[in-house]
Design a protein around this motif. Structure first.
Motif, short mmCIF file in Angstrom:
data_model
loop_
_atom_site.label_atom_id
_atom_site.label_comp_id
_atom_site.label_asym_id
_atom_site.label_seq_id
_atom_site.Cartn_x
_atom_site.Cartn_y
_atom_site.Cartn_z
N THR A 148 18.46 0.53 9.15
CA THR A 148 17.45 1.50 8.74
C THR A 148 16.49 0.96 7.69
OG1 THR A 148 19.00 2.42 7.12
CG2 THR A 148 18.91 3.48 9.30
N MET A 149 16.79 -0.21 7.13
CA MET A 149 15.90 -0.86 6.17
C MET A 149 16.23 -2.34 6.11
SD MET A 149 15.31 0.04 2.08
CE MET A 149 14.65 1.67 2.41
N VAL A 150 15.21 -3.16 5.88
CA VAL A 150 15.42 -4.60 5.69
C VAL A 150 14.96 -4.97 4.29
CG1 VAL A 150 14.58 -6.89 6.34
CG2 VAL A 150 15.28 -5.27 8.11
N GLN A 151 15.79 -5.72 3.60
CA GLN A 151 15.42 -6.27 2.29
C GLN A 151 15.21 -7.77 2.45
OE1 GLN A 151 17.41 -7.12 -2.07
NE2 GLN A 151 17.98 -5.20 -1.05
N VAL A 152 14.01 -8.23 2.12
CA VAL A 152 13.71 -9.66 2.20
C VAL A 152 14.26 -10.33 0.95
CG1 VAL A 152 11.90 -11.40 2.37
CG2 VAL A 152 11.64 -9.21 3.56
N ARG A 153 15.28 -11.12 1.16
CA ARG A 153 15.97 -11.79 0.05
C ARG A 153 15.97 -13.29 0.35
NH1 ARG A 153 21.44 -13.28 -0.80
NH2 ARG A 153 22.15 -13.15 -2.97
N LEU A 154 15.07 -14.01 -0.29
CA LEU A 154 14.95 -15.46 -0.13
C LEU A 154 14.93 -16.05 -1.53
CD1 LEU A 154 12.18 -15.60 2.65
CD2 LEU A 154 14.64 -15.94 2.96
N LYS A 155 16.10 -16.25 -2.08
CA LYS A 155 16.24 -16.57 -3.50
C LYS A 155 15.49 -17.84 -3.92
CE LYS A 155 18.87 -13.39 -5.41
NZ LYS A 155 18.43 -12.63 -6.61
N HIS A 156 15.48 -18.85 -3.07
CA HIS A 156 14.93 -20.13 -3.49
C HIS A 156 13.60 -20.47 -2.80
CE1 HIS A 156 18.67 -20.64 -5.58
NE2 HIS A 156 19.36 -20.53 -4.47
N ALA A 157 13.02 -19.52 -2.12
CA ALA A 157 11.76 -19.76 -1.42
C ALA A 157 10.57 -19.50 -2.34
CB ALA A 157 11.66 -18.87 -0.19
N PRO A 158 9.47 -20.23 -2.18
CA PRO A 158 8.28 -19.95 -2.99
C PRO A 158 7.70 -18.58 -2.64
CG PRO A 158 7.81 -21.61 -1.30
CD PRO A 158 9.29 -21.38 -1.28
N ALA A 181 9.69 -1.03 12.77
CA ALA A 181 9.38 0.39 12.56
C ALA A 181 10.16 0.97 11.40
CB ALA A 181 9.68 1.18 13.83
N ILE A 182 11.02 0.16 10.76
CA ILE A 182 11.81 0.61 9.61
C ILE A 182 11.22 0.01 8.34
CG2 ILE A 182 13.91 0.91 10.97
CD1 ILE A 182 14.88 -1.78 9.93
N PRO A 183 11.50 0.60 7.17
CA PRO A 183 10.93 0.08 5.92
C PRO A 183 11.43 -1.33 5.60
CG PRO A 183 11.80 2.30 5.62
CD PRO A 183 12.28 1.83 6.95
N VAL A 184 10.54 -2.10 4.97
CA VAL A 184 10.85 -3.44 4.50
C VAL A 184 10.61 -3.48 2.99
CG1 VAL A 184 10.26 -5.90 4.65
CG2 VAL A 184 10.19 -4.46 6.71
N ILE A 185 11.61 -3.90 2.23
CA ILE A 185 11.44 -4.05 0.79
C ILE A 185 11.72 -5.51 0.41
CG2 ILE A 185 12.05 -1.64 0.38
CD1 ILE A 185 14.76 -2.61 -0.68
N VAL A 186 11.39 -5.87 -0.83
CA VAL A 186 11.52 -7.26 -1.28
C VAL A 186 12.47 -7.34 -2.46
CG1 VAL A 186 10.27 -9.27 -2.19
CG2 VAL A 186 9.18 -7.80 -0.48
N ASN A 187 13.34 -8.31 -2.44
CA ASN A 187 14.28 -8.54 -3.53
C ASN A 187 13.56 -9.21 -4.70
OD1 ASN A 187 16.44 -10.72 -4.74
ND2 ASN A 187 17.39 -8.77 -4.24
N ASP A 188 13.73 -8.67 -5.88
CA ASP A 188 13.26 -9.25 -7.15
C ASP A 188 11.75 -9.18 -7.39
OD1 ASP A 188 15.88 -9.94 -7.65
OD2 ASP A 188 15.62 -12.06 -7.21
N ARG A 189 10.93 -9.53 -6.40
CA ARG A 189 9.51 -9.77 -6.64
C ARG A 189 8.66 -8.54 -6.33
NH1 ARG A 189 8.10 -15.17 -7.62
NH2 ARG A 189 6.13 -14.14 -8.14
N VAL A 190 8.39 -7.76 -7.37
CA VAL A 190 7.54 -6.57 -7.19
C VAL A 190 6.13 -6.97 -6.82
CG1 VAL A 190 6.61 -4.53 -8.34
CG2 VAL A 190 8.95 -5.25 -8.80
N ASP A 191 5.63 -8.05 -7.42
CA ASP A 191 4.26 -8.49 -7.13
C ASP A 191 4.11 -8.89 -5.67
OD1 ASP A 191 6.00 -10.65 -7.58
OD2 ASP A 191 4.44 -11.93 -8.45
N HIS A 223 13.50 -4.32 -4.77
CA HIS A 223 14.83 -4.12 -5.34
C HIS A 223 15.00 -5.07 -6.52
CE1 HIS A 223 19.02 -2.85 -5.37
NE2 HIS A 223 19.24 -4.07 -5.84
N LEU A 224 15.40 -4.53 -7.67
CA LEU A 224 15.51 -5.31 -8.89
C LEU A 224 16.97 -5.47 -9.31
CD1 LEU A 224 12.64 -3.65 -10.95
CD2 LEU A 224 12.55 -5.77 -9.63
N GLY A 225 17.25 -6.64 -9.88
CA GLY A 225 18.55 -6.88 -10.47
C GLY A 225 18.49 -6.66 -11.97
#
Length: 214
Positions: free
Chosen positions: A36-46, A62-72, A83-85
């Motif tokens: 129902t949601m995907v979080q893009v988590r690529l810790k070491h990618a530019p 068609a489902i929401p996509v959010i990003v790990n750590d990087r709000v910008d 999503h923030l740690g």
């Protein structure tokens, strides 16, 4: 779609477990199975690579996509949120600079009572998270810095500290075999990595998780 429905089965990307497979095609399969949601988590990618994958997934799913750590990056790529740690920018400093929910969601990781109290204080000022992600619930090898497993009861104790109305999802070692345990103690959803990407068929894996956590 209500927030609780969007949080039912969050799948986090993981380059190591994908082992060169196309992340867009694999995320499509996971969504087909019930993610129902995907979080893009690529810790070491530019950042440019994270943004490129996020934009592609936003257009493909068609489902929401959010990003790990990087709000910008999330804002630039048109994601549904970030999503923030606990080591990221404090959520109360970020909240005034992003669109209000539901236009842009902000989630936060919580793993200890001290972290829960810190996040709860932000909520009391109207600058809190839209959802909490509590864990690790069970042993996991996908986050080397994860703390000791909380177990279902430990998850429940932390979840009870969330402000009223804030959904709390379970993360860390979640599988089809133990998803029901966190469902029974009030989890609004589950977040997974290995349970989907470690399977040969992500769609079937997602279906099994949804069956265990309907």
């Amino acid at each position: 779609m209500a927030l609780a429905d969007r949080l039912r089965l969050m799948v986090l990307t993981d380059a190591a477990l994908l082992k060169g497979r196309d992340p867009v095609a694999e995320c499509r399969r996971a969504a087909l199975g019930g993610a129902t949601m995907v979080q893009v988590r690529l810790k070491h990618a530019p950042p440019r690579d994270v943004a490129a994958l996020t934009r592609t997934l936003v257009g493909a799913l068609a489902i929401p996509v959010i990003v790990n750590d990087r709000v910008d990056v999330a804002l630039a790529a048109g994601a549904a949120g970030a999503h923030l740690g606990q080591e990221d920018l404090p959520l109360d400093r970020v909240r005034p600079h992003v669109p209000p929910p539901p236009a842009f969601l902000l989630g936060i990781s919580v793993g200890t009572p001290a972290e829960a109290e810190r996040v709860r204080a932000w909520g009391a000022r109207g600058e809190g998270a839209d959802y909490w992600s509590v864990g690790p619930c069970f042993a996991t090898g996908n986050k080397p810095d994860a703390g000791a497993p909380l177990g279902a009861e430990g998850f429940a104790r932390l979840a009870r500290l969330a402000p009223a109305g804030t959904p709390v999802i379970a993360i860390g070692g979640i599988s089809a075999a133990n998803a029901a345990a966190v469902a029974r103690v009030g989890a609004a959803g589950i977040a997974v990595i290995g349970a989907v990407w470690g399977a040969s068929d992500p769609a079937a894996a997602a279906r099994a998780l949804r069956a265990a956590f309907p």
